[in-house]
Motif scaffolding. Structure first.
Motif, mmCIF file in Angstrom:
data_model
loop_
_atom_site.group_PDB
_atom_site.id
_atom_site.type_symbol
_atom_site.label_atom_id
_atom_site.label_comp_id
_atom_site.label_asym_id
_atom_site.label_seq_id
_atom_site.Cartn_x
_atom_site.Cartn_y
_atom_site.Cartn_z
ATOM 1 N N ALA A 30 0.965 -2.097 -9.169
ATOM 2 C CA ALA A 30 0.881 -1.027 -10.169
ATOM 3 C C ALA A 30 -0.568 -0.615 -10.414
ATOM 4 O O ALA A 30 -0.871 0.569 -10.553
ATOM 5 N N GLU A 31 -1.466 -1.602 -10.431
ATOM 6 C CA GLU A 31 -2.879 -1.283 -10.640
ATOM 7 C C GLU A 31 -3.459 -0.522 -9.450
ATOM 8 O O GLU A 31 -4.273 0.376 -9.629
ATOM 9 N N ARG A 32 -3.023 -0.862 -8.248
ATOM 10 C CA ARG A 32 -3.470 -0.104 -7.069
ATOM 11 C C ARG A 32 -2.948 1.325 -7.109
ATOM 12 O O ARG A 32 -3.662 2.267 -6.780
ATOM 13 N N ALA A 33 -1.690 1.481 -7.506
ATOM 14 C CA ALA A 33 -1.112 2.828 -7.620
ATOM 15 C C ALA A 33 -1.852 3.629 -8.683
ATOM 16 O O ALA A 33 -2.141 4.820 -8.497
ATOM 17 N N PHE A 34 -2.185 2.987 -9.804
ATOM 18 C CA PHE A 34 -2.937 3.663 -10.860
ATOM 19 C C PHE A 34 -4.327 4.070 -10.364
ATOM 20 O O PHE A 34 -4.791 5.176 -10.619
#
Length: 166
Positions: A142-146
């Motif tokens: 999720a942090e990479r997508a963000f």
């Protein structure tokens, strides 16, 4: 030549104001700091004031405050957001007080640039704090997508602003 020197001086002052915003917010939340730096790379000069070292670095790009990251992560979400947004708030206040001047516009530009969700900028750090709170911990996918989507959104904003003025 004097316009260029004024821009460089005002930009440096705006970056110092930004970092002092982070520093004062961190101190108000009992998060220690060890250094405030203007520029990156090897240290050229500096001085110590109490427990904080102030330094001028060799590469004149950016500025930083070296905070105790572990202590900051232990603070409440509100305190973490206050520290991350302290620099933006100081730049907004400085920009509004000096509105219409070169220094005022540089402060407003610095605040706008830092609030974008670009990797390691204040807006990105706030987004990660909020995401971790909502997900009750780290979530690397999720942090990479963000991070990716924040960069993409920032590019779209930059393109739109560019198109408005050019």
């Amino acid at each position: 030549m004097s316009l260029l020197m004024s821009l460089i001086g005002f930009a440096a002052l705006a970056m110092i104001i930004h970092e002092l915003g982070h520093l004062l917010a961190a101190r108000s939340c009992n998060v220690s700091a060890s250094e405030v730096g203007l520029g990156m790379g090897p240290r050229l000069a500096g001085f110590r004031l109490g427990s904080i070292s102030f330094s001028l670095r060799a590469i004149p790009i950016g500025s930083f405050v070296m905070l105790d990251g572990a202590a900051l992560k232990e603070k409440s979400i509100k305190a973490q957001l206050l520290v991350h947004l302290g620099g933006v708030a100081f730049n907004l206040v400085a920009g509004l007080f000096t509105y219409g001047t070169t220094f005022g516009w540089l402060n407003l530009l610095l605040a706008a640039g830092n609030i974008l969700p670009l990797y390691q900028h204040d807006g990105w750090k706030c987004g990660v704090v909020i995401m971790r709170a909502l997900m009750r911990g780290k979530n690397q996918p999720a942090e990479r997508a963000f991070t990716f989507s924040g960069g993409f959104v920032s590019l779209l904003i930059a393109w739109a602003v560019f198109r408005m003025f050019i």
